[in-house]
Design an enzyme around this catalytic site. Structure first.
Site, PDB file in Angstrom:
ATOM      1  N   ASP A  77      -7.776  -8.705   5.929  1.00 32.76           N
ATOM      2  CA  ASP A  77      -8.842  -8.625   6.932  1.00 32.76           C
ATOM      3  C   ASP A  77      -9.320  -7.207   7.172  1.00 32.76           C
ATOM      4  OD1 ASP A  77      -6.503  -7.607   8.280  1.00 32.76           O
ATOM      5  OD2 ASP A  77      -7.519  -7.988  10.185  1.00 32.76           O
TER       6      ASP A  77
ATOM      7  N   ASP B 138       0.867  -1.175   0.000  1.00 32.08           N
ATOM      8  CA  ASP B 138       0.000   0.000   0.000  1.00 32.08           C
ATOM      9  C   ASP B 138       0.911   1.234   0.000  1.00 32.08           C
ATOM     10  OD1 ASP B 138      -2.226   1.634   0.384  1.00 32.08           O
ATOM     11  OD2 ASP B 138      -2.454   1.161   2.479  1.00 32.08           O
TER      12      ASP B 138
ATOM     13  N   ARG C 227     -10.623 -12.854   6.388  1.00 34.43           N
ATOM     14  CA  ARG C 227      -9.393 -13.415   5.800  1.00 34.43           C
ATOM     15  C   ARG C 227      -9.693 -14.669   4.983  1.00 34.43           C
ATOM     16  NH1 ARG C 227      -4.921 -10.780   8.073  1.00 34.43           N
ATOM     17  NH2 ARG C 227      -5.044 -10.331  10.297  1.00 34.43           N
TER      18      ARG C 227
ATOM     19  N   GLY D 232       3.840   1.225   1.068  1.00 29.23           N
ATOM     20  CA  GLY D 232       5.197   0.720   0.831  1.00 29.23           C
ATOM     21  C   GLY D 232       6.084   0.815   2.065  1.00 29.23           C
TER      22      GLY D 232
ATOM     23  N   LYS E  41      -1.237  -1.783  -4.564  1.00 30.21           N
ATOM     24  CA  LYS E  41      -2.081  -0.583  -4.575  1.00 30.21           C
ATOM     25  C   LYS E  41      -1.154   0.618  -4.802  1.00 30.21           C
ATOM     26  CE  LYS E  41      -4.971  -0.440  -0.956  1.00 30.21           C
ATOM     27  NZ  LYS E  41      -5.627   0.147   0.258  1.00 30.21           N
TER      28      LYS E  41
ATOM     29  N   THR F 236       5.921  -0.641   5.022  1.00 30.45           N
ATOM     30  CA  THR F 236       6.253  -1.920   5.661  1.00 30.45           C
ATOM     31  C   THR F 236       7.305  -2.662   4.846  1.00 30.45           C
ATOM     32  OG1 THR F 236       3.990  -2.036   6.486  1.00 30.45           O
ATOM     33  CG2 THR F 236       5.275  -4.067   6.568  1.00 30.45           C
TER      34      THR F 236
HETATM   35  P1  5GP Z   1       1.873  -0.530   3.764  1.00 34.80           P
HETATM   36  O1  5GP Z   1       1.011   0.706   3.807  1.00 34.80           O
HETATM   37  O2  5GP Z   1       2.975  -0.457   4.746  1.00 34.80           O
HETATM   38  O3  5GP Z   1       2.340  -0.804   2.357  1.00 34.80           O
HETATM   39  O4  5GP Z   1       0.932  -1.731   4.148  1.00 34.80           O
HETATM   40  C1  5GP Z   1       1.014  -2.306   5.422  1.00 34.80           C
HETATM   41  C2  5GP Z   1      -0.043  -3.319   5.703  1.00 34.80           C
HETATM   42  O5  5GP Z   1      -1.301  -2.636   5.824  1.00 34.80           O
HETATM   43  C3  5GP Z   1      -0.305  -4.392   4.663  1.00 34.80           C
HETATM   44  O6  5GP Z   1       0.610  -5.469   4.743  1.00 34.80           O
HETATM   45  C4  5GP Z   1      -1.702  -4.813   5.071  1.00 34.80           C
HETATM   46  O7  5GP Z   1      -1.650  -5.730   6.149  1.00 34.80           O
HETATM   47  C5  5GP Z   1      -2.328  -3.502   5.523  1.00 34.80           C
HETATM   48  N1  5GP Z   1      -3.131  -2.943   4.413  1.00 34.80           N
HETATM   49  C6  5GP Z   1      -2.792  -1.968   3.540  1.00 34.80           C
HETATM   50  N2  5GP Z   1      -3.778  -1.752   2.656  1.00 34.80           N
HETATM   51  C7  5GP Z   1      -4.766  -2.631   2.969  1.00 34.80           C
HETATM   52  C8  5GP Z   1      -6.045  -2.926   2.400  1.00 34.80           C
HETATM   53  O8  5GP Z   1      -6.517  -2.369   1.386  1.00 34.80           O
HETATM   54  N3  5GP Z   1      -6.772  -3.906   3.023  1.00 34.80           N
HETATM   55  C9  5GP Z   1      -6.336  -4.574   4.127  1.00 34.80           C
HETATM   56  N4  5GP Z   1      -7.146  -5.504   4.653  1.00 34.80           N
HETATM   57  N5  5GP Z   1      -5.131  -4.323   4.682  1.00 34.80           N
HETATM   58  C10 5GP Z   1      -4.351  -3.381   4.099  1.00 34.80           C
END
Ligand code: 5GP
Length: 193
Positions: free
Chosen positions: A160, A104, A166, A106, A132, A108
């Protein structure tokens, strides 16, 4: 003046059927098998990647070592991520694929890539079931992308909301405001079909 009936709650929007996702995962399995003929260490990020990882590794035709890690979710403002479950295997000198449910912002993946690189893998790649890209805050290389989606909140196939959904097959876009008001709002739509 007659009052309008309350607008019906929009149902979850189908983004990919289980069959579409299965075909995509099989294709990723082929690509990963071709890239790592001598085998690969597959690292799943708990808990969201579990369904994707289980499907993906069954399409690998090369030896695969499977391990998991878990991190605290990135919280806006806190600016930090922490490992809450570390790997059991030593990835030094190994070819590694980090398996994520969704990339999302990025943040993480970018943090995990830095953490895992310090351990000296021979190579380090990222496989994400869902990308995304519209929400990206930090650029991250996603080598193996399953499904690209626009800026929607995705549930199903490991993803989730508050621990729900899930085990729903396929991928759905859902309204995070409606979910925040009632986390079970989509239970009837997604389980009673
Ligand atoms: P990041 O924003 O660091 O790329 O995403 C971190 C985490 O947020 C993802 O691994 C996921 O667990 C959660 N996440 C981000 N976008 C979504 C989404 O659209 N749906 C869900 N269920 N979790 C999300």
């Amino acid at each position: 003046m007659t009052s309008e009936p309350a607008a019906a709650q929009p149902g979850p929007e189908l983004l990919a059927t289980a069959e579409e996702l299965a075909a995509v995962v099989a294709g990723l399995g082929d690509r990963i098998s071709a890239r790592y003929p001598d085998g690969v260490v597959v690292i799943g990020v708990l808990k969201g990647s579990v369904i994707f990882l289980a499907d993906l590794v069954r399409h690998l035709r090369v030896p695969a070592v499977i391990d998991f890690l878990a991190v605290t979710p990135y919280l806006a403002g806190s600016g930090r991520i922490r490992l809450v479950k570390d790997l059991d295997v030593d990835i030094g000198g190994r070819d590694v694929v980090l398996v994520e449910d969704i990339v999302d912002t990025g943040l993480t993946v970018s943090w995990l890539l830095a953490e895992l690189s310090r351990r000296g893998p021979a190579s380090l790649a990222v496989a994400a079931m869902v990308d995304k890209a519209a929400r990206r805050l930090v650029p991250v290389p996603v080598d193996f992308v399953g499904i690209s989606v626009p800026d929607v909140f995705v549930i199903g196939s490991g993803l989730d909301f508050a621990g729900r959904y899930r085990n729903v097959e396929g991928l759905f876009g859902a309204d995070p405001v409606a979910l925040a008001a009632d986390p079970d709002v989509h239970v009837a739509d997604l389980y009673d079909r």
